[in-house]
Enzyme design. Sequence first.
Site, PDB file in Angstrom:
ATOM      1  N   TYR A  22      -6.821  -1.417   2.571  1.00 57.21           N
ATOM      2  CA  TYR A  22      -5.797  -2.111   1.792  1.00 57.21           C
ATOM      3  C   TYR A  22      -6.462  -2.808   0.603  1.00 57.21           C
ATOM      4  O   TYR A  22      -7.416  -3.572   0.767  1.00 57.21           O
ATOM      5  CB  TYR A  22      -5.070  -3.118   2.672  1.00 57.21           C
ATOM      6  CG  TYR A  22      -4.103  -3.981   1.912  1.00 57.21           C
ATOM      7  CD1 TYR A  22      -2.934  -3.450   1.399  1.00 57.21           C
ATOM      8  CD2 TYR A  22      -4.361  -5.318   1.693  1.00 57.21           C
ATOM      9  CE1 TYR A  22      -2.055  -4.234   0.685  1.00 57.21           C
ATOM     10  CE2 TYR A  22      -3.484  -6.115   0.986  1.00 57.21           C
ATOM     11  CZ  TYR A  22      -2.337  -5.561   0.477  1.00 57.21           C
ATOM     12  OH  TYR A  22      -1.468  -6.346  -0.232  1.00 57.21           O
TER      13      TYR A  22
ATOM     14  N   LYS B  73       5.005  -7.153   7.058  1.00 57.33           N
ATOM     15  CA  LYS B  73       5.393  -5.744   7.051  1.00 57.33           C
ATOM     16  C   LYS B  73       6.303  -5.451   8.247  1.00 57.33           C
ATOM     17  O   LYS B  73       7.344  -6.073   8.372  1.00 57.33           O
ATOM     18  CB  LYS B  73       4.134  -4.878   7.019  1.00 57.33           C
ATOM     19  CG  LYS B  73       3.128  -5.297   5.926  1.00 57.33           C
ATOM     20  CD  LYS B  73       3.640  -5.074   4.515  1.00 57.33           C
ATOM     21  CE  LYS B  73       2.751  -5.667   3.430  1.00 57.33           C
ATOM     22  NZ  LYS B  73       1.358  -5.278   3.459  1.00 57.33           N
TER      23      LYS B  73
HETATM   24  C1  LIG Z   1       0.203  -5.931   3.137  1.00 53.28           C
HETATM   25  C2  LIG Z   1      -1.035  -5.673   3.888  1.00 53.28           C
HETATM   26  C3  LIG Z   1      -1.977  -6.695   4.054  1.00 53.28           C
HETATM   27  C4  LIG Z   1      -1.829  -8.057   3.411  1.00 53.28           C
HETATM   28  O1  LIG Z   1      -0.745  -8.773   3.862  1.00 53.28           O
HETATM   29  P1  LIG Z   1      -0.055  -9.935   2.964  1.00 53.28           P
HETATM   30  O2  LIG Z   1       0.930 -10.577   3.875  1.00 53.28           O
HETATM   31  O3  LIG Z   1       0.559  -9.240   1.778  1.00 53.28           O
HETATM   32  O4  LIG Z   1      -1.134 -10.852   2.534  1.00 53.28           O
HETATM   33  C5  LIG Z   1      -3.100  -6.394   4.807  1.00 53.28           C
HETATM   34  N1  LIG Z   1      -3.295  -5.179   5.357  1.00 53.28           N
HETATM   35  C6  LIG Z   1      -2.412  -4.177   5.190  1.00 53.28           C
HETATM   36  C7  LIG Z   1      -2.693  -2.854   5.811  1.00 53.28           C
HETATM   37  C8  LIG Z   1      -1.249  -4.385   4.467  1.00 53.28           C
HETATM   38  O5  LIG Z   1      -0.388  -3.385   4.298  1.00 53.28           O
END
Ligand SMILES: *Cc1c(COP(=O)(O)O)cnc(C)c1O
Length: 377
Positions: free
Chosen positions: A99, A196
């Site tokens: 990421y 997510k």
């Molecule tokens: C979005 C995401 C993050 C970071 O999360 P945030 O809440 O945006 O800080 C970390 N790892 C993965 C795989 C992601 O998709």
Amino acid sequence: MRGRTRVVHSGRGVDPATGAVVPPIHLATTFARGPDGELLGPDQYGRYSNPNRRELEACLADLEGAAAAAAFASGSAAANAVLQALAAGDGILVSDDLYFGIRKNLALCGARAGIQVDAADFADAAALDAALAARPALVWIESPTNPLLKVVDIAAVAARARAAGALVIVDNTLATPLLQRPLALGADLVLHATTKALAGHADVTGGALLARDQASPLWARIGEIQRLAGAVPSPFECWLALRGVATLAVRVGAAVDNAEALAAFLAAHPAVEAVHYPGLPGHPGHAVARRQMARPGSMISFLARGGEAAARRVLAGVRLWIRATSLGGVHSLIEHRAPVEGPESTTPRNLLRLSVGIEDVEDLREDLDRALRGGGA
Ligand SMILES: *Cc1c(COP(=O)(O)O)cnc(C)c1O
């Protein structure tokens, strides 16, 4: 209890004070003591702990089979807590597709903290062993990776890392604990962006870390950083995330059904050069994904035939798919990834990333098909 039951019940119970079936939101930042200074309940101050955060942490720990959980204000704040818990001179070995935000933060803040961050292709055993010879303190795995949907053999990499004296963290955001259980595969820590799929409705920013061993020195430092540095989610955000988790099984089931159908459709489409989806038999990580994941997930990326201009035309042509970043929510999202990652991005310029939602798959397919055939908005 099975996973589908746990997502509904773990970490919650009927409120003993009122009989409420849904937990109340406790906004209090401070908690009273008795005459002798003893705390009346388990909490003393909102940054240290509060009822809604404890409920969310208990639920996530249960889902991942973890001994302990710590919730953070974002997935990135959770990742940063791990970085801060390491010491100057420690090294981190990351998989070569990671990421983007975490890769960037590890490099930036790692360098300032005297932590060397190296990358290797974790599918290449010789490259992995060569990188492990530098004795990193921590091996950082993401699987499937974002945005290339590479699959890392978590059990194999964790065993090699352990033999080299390294701890292992797995970013399990894309898979969710229902599809993949990294602690059972040998990981020491799990990271989630609850932003997510766990919260799942594109209305909460949050993160969490989960530990196999509650007594490890690294976990003790992570707990200190959570409580003292205070990058913690509010009670309402914890409540929303926990509410989202209740429907995780039905949402993930519907989204993966859609993703499987759309990946097959895209793989046969003349306007598509390549599809990255672990559920496709031709995917290089297909066999490993079948072994370590219950199902292949709801993220797809594909290369538009005709380069960046073609990718931009597809992006402009969708009506139902929302042009937006992020993933794991109920809405289907499409993103032209390279410009979002910025000038340092190594993602192919014609790559489009899909976060498949829970809409009717025929509507999603028709909209993509029209955009791929150049029938614009
Ligand atoms: C979005 C995401 C993050 C970071 O999360 P945030 O809440 O945006 O800080 C970390 N790892 C993965 C795989 C992601 O998709």
